[in-house]
Structure formats: structure tokens, C-alpha cells
Design a protein around this motif. Structure first.
Motif, PDB file in Angstrom:
ATOM      1  N   ALA A  83       0.834  -1.208   0.000  1.00  0.00           N
ATOM      2  CA  ALA A  83       0.000   0.000   0.000  1.00  0.00           C
ATOM      3  C   ALA A  83       0.865   1.254   0.000  1.00  0.00           C
ATOM      4  O   ALA A  83       0.602   2.198  -0.766  1.00  0.00           O
ATOM      5  CB  ALA A  83      -0.932  -0.010   1.210  1.00  0.00           C
ATOM      6  N   GLN A  84       1.902   1.281   0.816  1.00  0.00           N
ATOM      7  CA  GLN A  84       2.789   2.445   0.880  1.00  0.00           C
ATOM      8  C   GLN A  84       3.503   2.666  -0.446  1.00  0.00           C
ATOM      9  O   GLN A  84       3.657   3.802  -0.893  1.00  0.00           O
ATOM     10  CB  GLN A  84       3.804   2.287   2.002  1.00  0.00           C
ATOM     11  N   GLU A  87       1.050   4.134  -2.986  1.00  0.00           N
ATOM     12  CA  GLU A  87       0.781   5.540  -2.670  1.00  0.00           C
ATOM     13  C   GLU A  87       1.943   6.434  -3.111  1.00  0.00           C
ATOM     14  O   GLU A  87       1.741   7.469  -3.748  1.00  0.00           O
ATOM     15  CB  GLU A  87       0.535   5.704  -1.171  1.00  0.00           C
ATOM     16  N   ILE A 100      -6.106   5.563   2.237  1.00  0.00           N
ATOM     17  CA  ILE A 100      -5.748   4.199   2.630  1.00  0.00           C
ATOM     18  C   ILE A 100      -6.500   3.854   3.909  1.00  0.00           C
ATOM     19  O   ILE A 100      -6.465   4.607   4.872  1.00  0.00           O
ATOM     20  CB  ILE A 100      -4.229   4.046   2.845  1.00  0.00           C
ATOM     21  N   ALA A 103      -4.359   0.028   7.043  1.00  0.00           N
ATOM     22  CA  ALA A 103      -2.926  -0.230   6.875  1.00  0.00           C
ATOM     23  C   ALA A 103      -2.198  -0.515   8.180  1.00  0.00           C
ATOM     24  O   ALA A 103      -1.005  -0.743   8.174  1.00  0.00           O
ATOM     25  CB  ALA A 103      -2.262   0.953   6.162  1.00  0.00           C
ATOM     26  N   VAL A 109      -6.468  -4.258   3.301  1.00  0.00           N
ATOM     27  CA  VAL A 109      -6.136  -2.841   3.139  1.00  0.00           C
ATOM     28  C   VAL A 109      -6.788  -2.369   1.849  1.00  0.00           C
ATOM     29  O   VAL A 109      -6.718  -3.047   0.820  1.00  0.00           O
ATOM     30  CB  VAL A 109      -4.606  -2.617   3.085  1.00  0.00           C
ATOM     31  N   LEU A 111      -7.134   0.885  -0.861  1.00  0.00           N
ATOM     32  CA  LEU A 111      -6.633   2.157  -1.366  1.00  0.00           C
ATOM     33  C   LEU A 111      -7.657   2.694  -2.344  1.00  0.00           C
ATOM     34  O   LEU A 111      -8.118   1.970  -3.232  1.00  0.00           O
ATOM     35  CB  LEU A 111      -5.304   1.985  -2.111  1.00  0.00           C
ATOM     36  N   THR A 113      -7.928   5.615  -5.056  1.00  0.00           N
ATOM     37  CA  THR A 113      -7.218   6.656  -5.800  1.00  0.00           C
ATOM     38  C   THR A 113      -8.192   7.595  -6.498  1.00  0.00           C
ATOM     39  O   THR A 113      -7.773   8.498  -7.200  1.00  0.00           O
ATOM     40  CB  THR A 113      -6.274   6.043  -6.854  1.00  0.00           C
TER      41      THR A 113
END
Length: 150
Positions: A83-84, A87, A100, A103, A109, A111, A113
Motif C-alpha cells: 500500500a505504501q 501511494e 488508505i 494499513a 487494506v 486504497l 485513488t
């Protein structure tokens, strides 16, 4: 007490459950930006050793996004790192607003956008929620496609 409301739950809870008032409008993104974002997401997941990466086309089927990406990670730390990385890579191309959820060591998790929703699951959570069954090709004319991993 005579005249008391017979329904359960507070007004606030009922409003939250019913969703936002009026239609929430998303500004359409250019097809080039959508394709670039999708490539970055799937490549990043592949680089991070995500398993069973699936891309589902939501265009015309959902108002909240154009694409959905679903992938599996084996550990909380792997999922959080995936996830990080997504991003950070999306911010590098100018997509600043990536939301997010989950996490902090979760089996799932999410995300958001804006145009692409990414679900990162542990295997048992992915099986439990069954998003491919809910949104996948079995329900329509084949809009789900597996993205091959190296």
C-alpha cells in the motif's frame, strides 16, 4: 412513553447508513492517466510479490471507480508495504489524494485513488469477502481479467 419513535437507532446513525444526500460526482480522468495509474499499481504489486492480481473493469457498473484491483499478500507487513509503495508511486505522477484504510496490521487494506480501488488481502480474508464473485466476470460479459505475474 406515548408518542416515542418506534424505529431503532439515532438520526445520525440512520443518516450515515443511508449514505450521502444527492449524487456524488467524480470528475472523469483521462484514459491515459487511468492507464498509467493502473500500470503503476499492477507493476508495483508484481514487484512486491503480490499473488493472484486481478483487475476488474467497473466502467458503467459503478459510480465510485472505473477499475478495481484485487491482490493477495501473505503477511500484514507485506500488505502494508504494498500500500505504501503504491501511494508513493502514484504521488510521483501527480496523484496526491490516495486514501488508505486498514494499513495498521489488517487482513484487508483498501486504497482509493479516485478512479481505481485497490484491495489488498490476506488469503483467508480474500476468500471470505469474495469480491471477484461480487464484481467479476461471472456476473456479466467478462470484464474481469487476471494480470499475469512474473
Amino acid at each position: 412513553m406515548a408518542g416515542a419513535a418506534t424505529s431503532t437507532g439515532s438520526v445520525r446513525k440512520k443518516a450515515a447508513a443511508s449514505g450521502p444526500k444527492g449524487k456524488v460526482k467524480r470528475e472523469p480522468v483521462s484514459p491515459d492517466v487511468l492507464a498509467q495509474s493502473l500500470t503503476i499499481i499492477t507493476t508495483s504489486l508484481d514487484d512486491d510479490k503480490a499473488e493472484n492480481i486481478v483487475v476488474i473493469d467497473l466502467a458503467g457498473r459503478a459510480s465510485f471507480a472505473d477499475k478495481m484491483v484485487i491482490a493477495t499478500g501473505l503477511a500484514d507487513r507485506q500488505i502494508a508495504a504494498m500500500a505504501q509503495h503504491i501511494e508513493r508511486k502514484l504521488k510521483e505522477i501527480g496523484i496526491k489524494r490516495v486514501l488508505i484504510e486498514g494499513a495498521n496490521g489488517s487482513d484487508w487494506v483498501l486504497l482509493d485513488t479516485g478512479d481505481i480501488i485497490v484491495h489488498l488481502f490476506k488469503p483467508e480474508a480474500r476468500e471470505l469477502y469474495g469480491l471477484e464473485k461480487m464484481w467479476g466476470a461471472e456476473l456479466d460479459d467478462g470484464n474481469a481479467e487476471a494480470v499475469p505475474t512474473a
